[in-house]
Design a protein around this motif. Sequence first.
Motif, PDB file in Angstrom:
ATOM      1  N   ARG A 114      -0.529  -3.245  -4.847  1.00 40.17           N
ATOM      2  CA  ARG A 114      -0.641  -4.600  -5.386  1.00 40.17           C
ATOM      3  C   ARG A 114      -0.692  -5.595  -4.242  1.00 40.17           C
ATOM      4  O   ARG A 114      -0.182  -5.359  -3.155  1.00 40.17           O
ATOM      5  CB  ARG A 114       0.554  -4.962  -6.289  1.00 40.17           C
ATOM      6  N   THR A 115      -1.313  -6.739  -4.515  1.00 42.16           N
ATOM      7  CA  THR A 115      -1.363  -7.825  -3.540  1.00 42.16           C
ATOM      8  C   THR A 115      -1.062  -9.144  -4.231  1.00 42.16           C
ATOM      9  O   THR A 115      -1.183  -9.258  -5.462  1.00 42.16           O
ATOM     10  CB  THR A 115      -2.735  -7.940  -2.866  1.00 42.16           C
ATOM     11  N   ASN A 127      -3.547  -8.855  -7.335  1.00 39.48           N
ATOM     12  CA  ASN A 127      -4.527  -7.796  -7.535  1.00 39.48           C
ATOM     13  C   ASN A 127      -3.752  -6.492  -7.588  1.00 39.48           C
ATOM     14  O   ASN A 127      -2.687  -6.373  -6.964  1.00 39.48           O
ATOM     15  CB  ASN A 127      -5.536  -7.786  -6.385  1.00 39.48           C
ATOM     16  N   TYR A 128      -4.250  -5.526  -8.315  1.00 42.24           N
ATOM     17  CA  TYR A 128      -3.500  -4.284  -8.425  1.00 42.24           C
ATOM     18  C   TYR A 128      -4.419  -3.121  -8.703  1.00 42.24           C
ATOM     19  O   TYR A 128      -5.524  -3.272  -9.217  1.00 42.24           O
ATOM     20  CB  TYR A 128      -2.445  -4.378  -9.529  1.00 42.24           C
ATOM     21  N   ALA A 129      -3.920  -1.945  -8.368  1.00 43.25           N
ATOM     22  CA  ALA A 129      -4.646  -0.722  -8.667  1.00 43.25           C
ATOM     23  C   ALA A 129      -4.411  -0.354 -10.124  1.00 43.25           C
ATOM     24  O   ALA A 129      -3.369  -0.663 -10.697  1.00 43.25           O
ATOM     25  CB  ALA A 129      -4.164   0.401  -7.751  1.00 43.25           C
ATOM     26  N   ASP A 130      -5.363   0.328 -10.714  1.00 44.16           N
ATOM     27  CA  ASP A 130      -5.259   0.686 -12.123  1.00 44.16           C
ATOM     28  C   ASP A 130      -4.014   1.514 -12.420  1.00 44.16           C
ATOM     29  O   ASP A 130      -3.418   1.384 -13.490  1.00 44.16           O
ATOM     30  CB  ASP A 130      -6.509   1.463 -12.558  1.00 44.16           C
ATOM     31  N   PHE A 131      -3.607   2.339 -11.483  1.00 48.87           N
ATOM     32  CA  PHE A 131      -2.511   3.259 -11.769  1.00 48.87           C
ATOM     33  C   PHE A 131      -1.160   2.560 -11.881  1.00 48.87           C
ATOM     34  O   PHE A 131      -0.178   3.156 -12.316  1.00 48.87           O
ATOM     35  CB  PHE A 131      -2.439   4.381 -10.730  1.00 48.87           C
ATOM     36  N   TYR A 168       4.078   0.865   2.096  1.00 48.67           N
ATOM     37  CA  TYR A 168       3.950  -0.043   3.238  1.00 48.67           C
ATOM     38  C   TYR A 168       3.746  -1.474   2.768  1.00 48.67           C
ATOM     39  O   TYR A 168       2.908  -1.737   1.897  1.00 48.67           O
ATOM     40  CB  TYR A 168       2.759   0.348   4.105  1.00 48.67           C
ATOM     41  N   CYS A 169       4.477  -2.359   3.370  1.00 51.15           N
ATOM     42  CA  CYS A 169       4.254  -3.780   3.159  1.00 51.15           C
ATOM     43  C   CYS A 169       3.142  -4.234   4.100  1.00 51.15           C
ATOM     44  O   CYS A 169       3.075  -3.774   5.250  1.00 51.15           O
ATOM     45  CB  CYS A 169       5.544  -4.545   3.460  1.00 51.15           C
ATOM     46  N   HIS A 197       0.861  -1.170   0.000  1.00 45.43           N
ATOM     47  CA  HIS A 197       0.000   0.000   0.000  1.00 45.43           C
ATOM     48  C   HIS A 197       0.899   1.222   0.000  1.00 45.43           C
ATOM     49  O   HIS A 197       2.104   1.114   0.260  1.00 45.43           O
ATOM     50  CB  HIS A 197      -0.901   0.024   1.242  1.00 45.43           C
ATOM     51  N   ARG A 198       0.333   2.366  -0.290  1.00 42.76           N
ATOM     52  CA  ARG A 198       1.123   3.587  -0.246  1.00 42.76           C
ATOM     53  C   ARG A 198       0.273   4.736   0.249  1.00 42.76           C
ATOM     54  O   ARG A 198      -0.960   4.709   0.151  1.00 42.76           O
ATOM     55  CB  ARG A 198       1.718   3.907  -1.616  1.00 42.76           C
ATOM     56  N   GLN A 199       0.959   5.757   0.756  1.00 43.04           N
ATOM     57  CA  GLN A 199       0.284   6.957   1.203  1.00 43.04           C
ATOM     58  C   GLN A 199       1.115   8.164   0.821  1.00 43.04           C
ATOM     59  O   GLN A 199       2.259   8.317   1.278  1.00 43.04           O
ATOM     60  CB  GLN A 199       0.035   6.936   2.713  1.00 43.04           C
TER      61      GLN A 199
END
Length: 115
Positions: A49-50, A58-62, A94-95, A37-39
């Motif tokens: 991504r996971t 799984n991943y975010a479109d970006f 973040y992991c 994850h990121r912030q």
Amino acid sequence: QVQLVESGGGLVQAGGSLRLSCAASGSTFSINAFGWHRQAPGKQRELVRTIDNGGHTNYADFVKGRFTISRDTAKNTVNLQMSSLKPEDTAVYYCTAVVRSRYYWGQGTQVTVSS
């Protein structure tokens, strides 16, 4: 309990690449999935991504086509290979590890992409 330690962040120019690594310890046998994850400053934390125990991701479109996630089950590590980085990818990464429905988080590693 699961402990996670990230490494590999840093400063990179736009278009460059970075590889983040995460080492898990503790009750690693109970982990169902890993993720990143990121912030970014002023923004909410978001999924990157996971990857689960079956290797499904799984991943975010970006990040489509730019970031790849992989895991080494024997070493209890998960990596995020990032390429074609953009300034908007600047964030603390973040992991995460999922045990049943509980999330464990690492301390985060800073990624800064300069334009």
